[in-house]
Design a protein around this motif. Structure first.
Motif, PDB file in Angstrom:
ATOM      1  N   PHE A 110       0.984  -1.203  -0.582  1.00  0.00           N
ATOM      2  CA  PHE A 110       0.112   0.033  -0.160  1.00  0.00           C
ATOM      3  C   PHE A 110       0.545   1.070  -0.564  1.00  0.00           C
ATOM      4  O   PHE A 110       0.337   2.095  -0.316  1.00  0.00           O
ATOM      5  CB  PHE A 110      -1.180   0.131   1.090  1.00  0.00           C
ATOM      6  CG  PHE A 110      -1.186   1.707   0.989  1.00  0.00           C
ATOM      7  CD1 PHE A 110      -3.168   1.117   0.420  1.00  0.00           C
ATOM      8  CD2 PHE A 110      -2.137   2.402   1.663  1.00  0.00           C
ATOM      9  CE1 PHE A 110      -4.084   2.063  -0.012  1.00  0.00           C
ATOM     10  CE2 PHE A 110      -2.328   3.184   1.996  1.00  0.00           C
ATOM     11  CZ  PHE A 110      -3.464   3.237   1.090  1.00  0.00           C
ATOM     12  N   PRO A 111       1.419   1.398   0.951  1.00  0.00           N
ATOM     13  CA  PRO A 111       2.552   2.566   1.468  1.00  0.00           C
ATOM     14  C   PRO A 111       3.339   2.861  -0.082  1.00  0.00           C
ATOM     15  O   PRO A 111       3.581   3.641  -0.789  1.00  0.00           O
ATOM     16  CB  PRO A 111       3.234   2.532   2.289  1.00  0.00           C
ATOM     17  CG  PRO A 111       3.562   1.305   2.809  1.00  0.00           C
ATOM     18  CD  PRO A 111       2.417   0.380   2.361  1.00  0.00           C
ATOM     19  N   PHE A 112       3.054   2.029  -0.789  1.00  0.00           N
ATOM     20  CA  PHE A 112       4.842   1.950  -1.724  1.00  0.00           C
ATOM     21  C   PHE A 112       3.977   1.831  -2.928  1.00  0.00           C
ATOM     22  O   PHE A 112       4.516   2.697  -3.644  1.00  0.00           O
ATOM     23  CB  PHE A 112       5.050   0.230  -1.898  1.00  0.00           C
ATOM     24  CG  PHE A 112       6.191   0.038  -3.261  1.00  0.00           C
ATOM     25  CD1 PHE A 112       7.913   0.398  -2.825  1.00  0.00           C
ATOM     26  CD2 PHE A 112       5.880  -0.569  -4.145  1.00  0.00           C
ATOM     27  CE1 PHE A 112       8.978   0.213  -4.336  1.00  0.00           C
ATOM     28  CE2 PHE A 112       6.513  -1.043  -5.218  1.00  0.00           C
ATOM     29  CZ  PHE A 112       7.775  -0.524  -5.145  1.00  0.00           C
ATOM     30  N   GLN A 137      -0.463  11.354  -0.941  1.00  0.00           N
ATOM     31  CA  GLN A 137      -1.871  10.905  -0.982  1.00  0.00           C
ATOM     32  C   GLN A 137      -1.749  10.197  -0.172  1.00  0.00           C
ATOM     33  O   GLN A 137      -0.953   9.665   0.027  1.00  0.00           O
ATOM     34  CB  GLN A 137      -2.208  10.346  -1.996  1.00  0.00           C
ATOM     35  CG  GLN A 137      -2.291  11.022  -3.543  1.00  0.00           C
ATOM     36  CD  GLN A 137      -2.932  10.218  -4.755  1.00  0.00           C
ATOM     37  OE1 GLN A 137      -2.472   8.996  -4.762  1.00  0.00           O
ATOM     38  NE2 GLN A 137      -3.716  10.681  -6.014  1.00  0.00           N
ATOM     39  N   LYS A 138      -2.687  10.699   0.782  1.00  0.00           N
ATOM     40  CA  LYS A 138      -3.196   8.682   1.783  1.00  0.00           C
ATOM     41  C   LYS A 138      -4.216   7.309   0.969  1.00  0.00           C
ATOM     42  O   LYS A 138      -4.336   6.752   1.847  1.00  0.00           O
ATOM     43  CB  LYS A 138      -4.185   9.386   3.216  1.00  0.00           C
ATOM     44  CG  LYS A 138      -3.258  10.414   3.165  1.00  0.00           C
ATOM     45  CD  LYS A 138      -4.415  10.812   4.913  1.00  0.00           C
ATOM     46  CE  LYS A 138      -4.162  12.492   5.683  1.00  0.00           C
ATOM     47  NZ  LYS A 138      -4.438  12.473   6.520  1.00  0.00           N
ATOM     48  N   SER A 139      -4.572   7.685   0.164  1.00  0.00           N
ATOM     49  CA  SER A 139      -5.197   6.753  -0.401  1.00  0.00           C
ATOM     50  C   SER A 139      -4.355   6.286  -1.694  1.00  0.00           C
ATOM     51  O   SER A 139      -3.502   7.300  -2.104  1.00  0.00           O
ATOM     52  CB  SER A 139      -6.899   6.921  -0.672  1.00  0.00           C
ATOM     53  OG  SER A 139      -7.407   7.980   0.327  1.00  0.00           O
ATOM     54  N   MET A 140      -5.102   5.386  -2.351  1.00  0.00           N
ATOM     55  CA  MET A 140      -4.476   4.977  -3.681  1.00  0.00           C
ATOM     56  C   MET A 140      -5.566   4.732  -4.491  1.00  0.00           C
ATOM     57  O   MET A 140      -6.863   4.593  -4.214  1.00  0.00           O
ATOM     58  CB  MET A 140      -4.418   3.600  -3.376  1.00  0.00           C
ATOM     59  CG  MET A 140      -3.534   2.548  -4.995  1.00  0.00           C
ATOM     60  SD  MET A 140      -2.960   0.909  -4.458  1.00  0.00           S
ATOM     61  CE  MET A 140      -2.434   1.058  -3.209  1.00  0.00           C
ATOM     62  N   ASP A 141      -5.571   5.194  -5.720  1.00  0.00           N
ATOM     63  CA  ASP A 141      -5.944   5.410  -6.931  1.00  0.00           C
ATOM     64  C   ASP A 141      -6.839   3.655  -7.233  1.00  0.00           C
ATOM     65  O   ASP A 141      -5.643   3.228  -7.306  1.00  0.00           O
ATOM     66  CB  ASP A 141      -5.418   5.523  -8.426  1.00  0.00           C
ATOM     67  CG  ASP A 141      -6.353   5.816  -9.849  1.00  0.00           C
ATOM     68  OD1 ASP A 141      -7.665   6.833  -9.506  1.00  0.00           O
ATOM     69  OD2 ASP A 141      -6.508   4.811 -10.299  1.00  0.00           O
ATOM     70  N   ASN A 158      -8.517   3.241   0.834  1.00  0.00           N
ATOM     71  CA  ASN A 158      -7.836   4.100   2.007  1.00  0.00           C
ATOM     72  C   ASN A 158      -7.044   2.205   2.211  1.00  0.00           C
ATOM     73  O   ASN A 158      -7.511   1.549   2.323  1.00  0.00           O
ATOM     74  CB  ASN A 158      -8.674   4.734   2.432  1.00  0.00           C
ATOM     75  CG  ASN A 158      -9.609   3.940   3.196  1.00  0.00           C
ATOM     76  OD1 ASN A 158      -9.979   2.350   3.621  1.00  0.00           O
ATOM     77  ND2 ASN A 158     -10.360   4.954   3.353  1.00  0.00           N
ATOM     78  N   LYS A 159      -6.369   3.049   3.541  1.00  0.00           N
ATOM     79  CA  LYS A 159      -5.521   2.231   3.704  1.00  0.00           C
ATOM     80  C   LYS A 159      -6.583   0.736   4.354  1.00  0.00           C
ATOM     81  O   LYS A 159      -6.721  -0.265   4.731  1.00  0.00           O
ATOM     82  CB  LYS A 159      -4.771   2.579   5.328  1.00  0.00           C
ATOM     83  CG  LYS A 159      -3.619   1.680   5.673  1.00  0.00           C
ATOM     84  CD  LYS A 159      -2.508   2.308   6.026  1.00  0.00           C
ATOM     85  CE  LYS A 159      -1.652   1.217   6.799  1.00  0.00           C
ATOM     86  NZ  LYS A 159       0.107   1.894   7.547  1.00  0.00           N
ATOM     87  N   ASP A 160      -7.019   1.418   4.852  1.00  0.00           N
ATOM     88  CA  ASP A 160      -8.281   0.955   5.949  1.00  0.00           C
ATOM     89  C   ASP A 160      -8.725  -0.482   5.003  1.00  0.00           C
ATOM     90  O   ASP A 160      -9.198  -1.766   5.219  1.00  0.00           O
ATOM     91  CB  ASP A 160      -8.865   1.764   6.953  1.00  0.00           C
ATOM     92  CG  ASP A 160     -10.287   0.865   7.866  1.00  0.00           C
ATOM     93  OD1 ASP A 160     -10.097   0.275   8.413  1.00  0.00           O
ATOM     94  OD2 ASP A 160     -11.328   0.347   7.442  1.00  0.00           O
TER      95      ASP A 160
END
Length: 140
Positions: free
Chosen positions: A49-51, A57-61, A97-99
């Motif tokens: 996820f963070p990679f 951004q806090k989220s990923m497309d 999002n990460k969650d």
């Protein structure tokens, strides 16, 4: 996605004791084998996820997340192709999002593919409630 400087790459290769392409191929094979261990796989999945998201951004497309779920999870869990189909057809979100990212792995592990053990009162992200509802409404 995932930028490494030359110095970071070289340090990584030194730390892995890699001096040529054959060493690198062997290390990649070993790493792939290590992902059979559930704890190592979860660590790897958490790293993705963070990679994959941009630093700001806090989220990923969502398209990036869908592609990564296909690569990382598709052969492991039966929910993955169905969930991807749901996201593409319903377009309920634009970012993951990460969650949602983290919970999806747990969802795949815990909830049976026939959804018989899904509890609507449990604390899954709303996206998963929508996925279950979509599956049930469409007889999937």
């Amino acid at each position: 996605m995932g930028y490494f400087t030359k110095d970071e790459w070289m340090d990584g290769m030194r730390n892995l004791n890699v001096t040529n392409n054959e060493d690198l191929k062997a290390k990649i094979f070993d790493m792939e084998e290590s992902l059979q261990d559930e704890r190592q796989f979860k660590d790897f999945y958490s790293f993705v996820f963070p990679f994959a998201k941009t630093k700001t951004q806090k989220s990923m497309d969502v398209e990036v997340a869908l592609a990564l779920w296909e690569i990382v999870l598709k052969d492991r869990y039966a929910h993955v192709p169905l969930f991807i189909d749901f996201i593409r057809k319903q377009e309920p979100i634009k970012v993951v999002n990460k969650d949602q990212w983290t919970s999806f792995l747990d969802f795949c592990k815990v909830i049976s593919v026939d959804l018989s053990n899904f509890d609507p009162l449990s604390s899954w992200p709303v996206l998963f409630d929508e996925y279950v509802e979509w599956r049930r409404d469409n007889g999937l």
